[in-house]
Write a protein that holds these residues in place. Structure first.
Motif, mmCIF file in Angstrom:
data_model
loop_
_atom_site.group_PDB
_atom_site.id
_atom_site.type_symbol
_atom_site.label_atom_id
_atom_site.label_comp_id
_atom_site.label_asym_id
_atom_site.label_seq_id
_atom_site.Cartn_x
_atom_site.Cartn_y
_atom_site.Cartn_z
ATOM 1 N N UNK A 8 0.846 -1.196 0.000
ATOM 2 C CA UNK A 8 0.000 0.000 0.000
ATOM 3 C C UNK A 8 0.874 1.237 0.000
ATOM 4 N N UNK A 9 0.413 2.291 -0.682
ATOM 5 C CA UNK A 9 1.130 3.567 -0.671
ATOM 6 C C UNK A 9 0.198 4.640 -0.122
ATOM 7 N N UNK A 10 0.692 5.333 0.876
ATOM 8 C CA UNK A 10 -0.077 6.425 1.480
ATOM 9 C C UNK A 10 0.466 7.730 0.915
ATOM 10 N N UNK A 11 -0.386 8.419 0.192
ATOM 11 C CA UNK A 11 0.029 9.615 -0.563
ATOM 12 C C UNK A 11 -0.632 10.852 0.036
ATOM 13 N N UNK A 12 0.123 11.933 0.119
ATOM 14 C CA UNK A 12 -0.473 13.228 0.465
ATOM 15 C C UNK A 12 -0.087 14.213 -0.633
ATOM 16 N N UNK A 13 -1.084 14.976 -1.067
ATOM 17 C CA UNK A 13 -0.853 15.963 -2.140
ATOM 18 C C UNK A 13 -1.162 17.363 -1.625
ATOM 19 N N UNK A 14 -0.253 18.285 -1.950
ATOM 20 C CA UNK A 14 -0.471 19.710 -1.647
ATOM 21 C C UNK A 14 -0.822 20.487 -2.912
ATOM 22 N N UNK A 32 -4.169 22.071 -3.100
ATOM 23 C CA UNK A 32 -5.166 21.362 -2.292
ATOM 24 C C UNK A 32 -5.117 21.957 -0.899
ATOM 25 N N UNK A 33 -6.220 22.449 -0.435
ATOM 26 C CA UNK A 33 -6.261 23.019 0.904
ATOM 27 C C UNK A 33 -7.590 22.641 1.553
ATOM 28 N N UNK A 34 -7.633 21.742 2.513
ATOM 29 C CA UNK A 34 -6.527 21.038 3.149
ATOM 30 C C UNK A 34 -5.859 20.016 2.206
ATOM 31 N N UNK A 35 -4.699 19.480 2.631
ATOM 32 C CA UNK A 35 -3.999 18.494 1.818
ATOM 33 C C UNK A 35 -4.914 17.316 1.452
ATOM 34 N N UNK A 36 -4.624 16.706 0.309
ATOM 35 C CA UNK A 36 -5.467 15.635 -0.236
ATOM 36 C C UNK A 36 -4.756 14.302 -0.033
ATOM 37 N N UNK A 37 -5.355 13.418 0.755
ATOM 38 C CA UNK A 37 -4.712 12.129 1.068
ATOM 39 C C UNK A 37 -5.363 11.009 0.259
ATOM 40 N N UNK A 73 -0.804 9.715 10.358
ATOM 41 C CA UNK A 73 0.665 9.814 10.454
ATOM 42 C C UNK A 73 1.231 10.484 9.203
ATOM 43 N N UNK A 74 0.749 10.073 8.037
ATOM 44 C CA UNK A 74 1.343 10.596 6.798
ATOM 45 C C UNK A 74 1.066 12.103 6.664
ATOM 46 N N UNK A 75 -0.090 12.547 7.115
ATOM 47 C CA UNK A 75 -0.385 13.987 7.069
ATOM 48 C C UNK A 75 0.552 14.737 8.025
ATOM 49 N N UNK A 76 0.816 14.147 9.209
ATOM 50 C CA UNK A 76 1.717 14.810 10.170
ATOM 51 C C UNK A 76 3.160 14.804 9.669
#
Ligand code: UDP
Length: 157
Positions: A8-14, A32-37, A73-76
């Motif tokens: 699995x890949x946990x992605x966050x996009x700004x 993206x506001x808030x970030x897009x996970x 966790x990934x967002x932090x």
């Protein structure tokens, strides 16, 4: 530690970038506001499809609650990275991390962070400072990676 790493890949996009722009007909660089996970299944043949919490549990990849735990966790992690990189003149566009599960089934961050696993654009020039240089044949791949390394080393000195 010995870990089992689900595919699995946990992605966050700004900002929008990469294949999502092609798939959803979007310009690159829209914030993206808030970030897009997002969570994707590592499966090249299927094109790394998005995967829901229920399917992760059904497939035995995660236990109840771990999808949200990993996303939190990934967002932090991203908040820390984004700030640190901004101080080096780099805009964090998106990144991914993977998690493993230890012998007790607990989640453990298990990945590298590098220009191979995130998109970095130079704050001033917008120049791509990551794997897209290679993938889009933009040239100066090695020099650009060295530039990122140098900025990081300077801050770690
Ligand atoms: N990524 C990665 N390995 C993969 C897929 C994605 O490191 O197998 C990173 C990629 O470099 C980017 C982020 O995850 O920083 C989001 O990737 P995206 O879903 O946009 O896929 P791409 O457009 O890179 O195919």
């Amino acid at each position: 530690r010995n870990l089992t790493v689900p595919r699995l890949e946990f992605i966050v996009r700004y900002f929008t970038a990469g294949s999502m722009c092609r798939r959803f007909t979007l310009e690159e660089g829209i914030p993206f506001n808030p970030p897009y996970a997002e969570v994707t299944l590592k499966d090249d043949i299927q094109g790394d499809p998005l995967i829901s919490e229920r399917l992760c549990i059904m497939k035995g990849l995660l236990k109840e609650g771990q999808y949200a735990e990993a996303q939190d966790i990934v967002v932090r992690v991203g908040e820390v990275l984004k700030k640190e990189l901004a101080s080096l003149g780099l805009t964090l566009i998106d990144f991914k991390i993977e998690f493993g599960r230890d012998a007790n089934g607990e989640l453990v961050l298990a990945d590298e962070l590098s220009p191979n696993t995130c998109r970095l654009w130079d704050k001033k020039t917008g120049e791509r400072m990551d794997k897209d240089r290679f993938r889009r044949d933009l040239g100066r791949v090695r020099e650009t990676y060295e530039e990122v390394a140098e900025r990081l080393h300077n801050v770690l000195k």
